[in-house]
Design an enzyme around this catalytic site. Structure first.
Site, PDB file in Angstrom:
ATOM      1  N   ILE A  68       1.146  39.259 -21.097  1.00  0.00           N
ATOM      2  CA  ILE A  68      -0.150  39.901 -21.319  1.00  0.00           C
ATOM      3  C   ILE A  68      -0.847  39.008 -22.339  1.00  0.00           C
ATOM      4  CG2 ILE A  68      -1.385  41.947 -22.104  1.00  0.00           C
ATOM      5  CD1 ILE A  68       0.939  43.649 -21.252  1.00  0.00           C
ATOM      6  N   PRO A  69      -1.756  38.139 -21.893  1.00  0.00           N
ATOM      7  CA  PRO A  69      -2.166  36.986 -22.703  1.00  0.00           C
ATOM      8  C   PRO A  69      -3.191  37.291 -23.784  1.00  0.00           C
ATOM      9  CG  PRO A  69      -3.279  36.932 -20.607  1.00  0.00           C
ATOM     10  CD  PRO A  69      -2.359  38.112 -20.555  1.00  0.00           C
ATOM     11  N   CYS A  70      -2.788  38.072 -24.788  1.00  0.00           N
ATOM     12  CA  CYS A  70      -3.707  38.371 -25.888  1.00  0.00           C
ATOM     13  C   CYS A  70      -4.029  37.130 -26.715  1.00  0.00           C
ATOM     14  CB  CYS A  70      -3.132  39.472 -26.772  1.00  0.00           C
ATOM     15  SG  CYS A  70      -1.487  39.155 -27.426  1.00  0.00           S
ATOM     16  N   HIS A  71      -3.223  36.062 -26.565  1.00  0.00           N
ATOM     17  CA  HIS A  71      -3.511  34.832 -27.311  1.00  0.00           C
ATOM     18  C   HIS A  71      -4.784  34.157 -26.834  1.00  0.00           C
ATOM     19  CE1 HIS A  71      -1.102  33.636 -23.787  1.00  0.00           C
ATOM     20  NE2 HIS A  71      -1.749  32.485 -23.844  1.00  0.00           N
TER      21      HIS A  71
END
Length: 301
Positions: free
Chosen positions: A246-249
């Protein structure tokens, strides 16, 4: 093996310097001097880690490019009506399905839920991975491969779950995670998470941010149909329990600044740098001439 953490720290420093000074197009000599390394050593180390040279990396990701794209409202997300839908979303070359725990399961703290976990090595440091029978429920970067710390993190989130330590049980999963542009086996990766309805909605939206792209908190709120909720969106992004997948970066501030990250700013820089390098590597695949890693004094090669 003992030099690996030190090398990772140097690469992080190199990425930070390139982003902060991209508008000046620093040379390899300048970068090497800043890191107190020889140009040859830096070029070899960076290329070994990223698969491309520092110069090629610099061409892929710069602070000014990020600012320009965000300020111009570049469409980095699908249309708002595509967000928050059930079913699968494509995340680079992996298929990810996200299933939310029921409110009852959440309130019960995972009572009687079997949860197996392991700490696996990764390019970005030790990873705590935990799964239920319905999918991956945690992917968490750790400063050290500390089993006691890992168990405490799991107990805090699922106080009533039946924790089962199974070393090595997530090795196959991690082998897939950091090969983002390679072939996949067609099998979806299932995520089993718990959160508020709003958090789940934000996490689903994160899955739609394209690999290697950036999005501001405001853009994410706008795409969700909540233009005034950037702060609330930021809180939900920060609560994401599944690192990388889950690419919160990929969410940064509208100014182009990195913003916060649950696992630290250095880790966020490394993840963004890795994605940029993979994109550059893919763009070079059509070239029939192998890249030369020789170094010039006045410019990065």
């Amino acid at each position: 093996m003992h030099s690996a953490p030190r090398d990772e720290e140097r690469i992080t420093q190199a990425i930070r310097y390139l982003i902060q000074h991209a508008h000046n197009q620093p040379t390899l000599a300048q970068l090497a001097s800043t890191l107190h390394l020889s140009e040859y050593h830096l070029q070899r180390l960076f290329t070994q880690w990223a698969g491309i040279s520092p110069k090629r990396f610099l061409q892929q990701i710069t602070l000014e490019a990020a600012k320009a794209g965000l300020q111009q409202g570049t469409a980095l997300l699908p249309l708002a009506h595509e967000l928050g839908l059930s079913g699968s979303s494509r995340l680079h070359d992996l298929f990810v399905t996200l299933e939310a725990m029921t409110p009852g399961e959440w309130r019960a703290g995972g009572a009687s839920l079997p949860l197996h976990w392991s700490i696996e090595p990764s390019r970005f440091g030790p990873l705590l991975a935990a799964s239920t029978p319905r999918g991956l429920c945690m992917l968490h970067f750790l400063p050290q491969p500390d089993a006691e710390q890992a168990r405490l993190l799991l107990q805090l989130r699922w106080p009533q779950a039946r924790l089962q330590h199974q070393p090595g049980s997530h090795q196959a999963l991690l082998a897939r995670l950091f090969q983002p542009l390679g072939p996949h086996d067609g099998q979806p990766l299932r995520l089993h998470v718990h959160g508020s309805n709003f958090q789940i909605q934000v996490w689903r939206a994160l899955l739609t941010i394209p690999y290697g792209s950036l999005c501001s908190y405001g853009q994410l709120a706008q795409a969700l149909g909540k233009p005034g909720a950037a702060r609330a969106v930021g809180s939900a992004v920060g609560a994401n329990p599944i690192a990388w997948l889950i690419p919160c970066h990929r969410v940064i501030r509208a100014s182009g600044a990195l913003g916060g990250y649950r696992w630290g700013e250095n880790c966020k820089l490394s993840l963004l740098g890795w994605e940029a390098a993979r994109q550059a590597e893919a763009a070079d695949e059509d070239s029939t001439t192998p890249a030369r890693h020789g170094i010039g004094t006045d410019a990065m090669a």
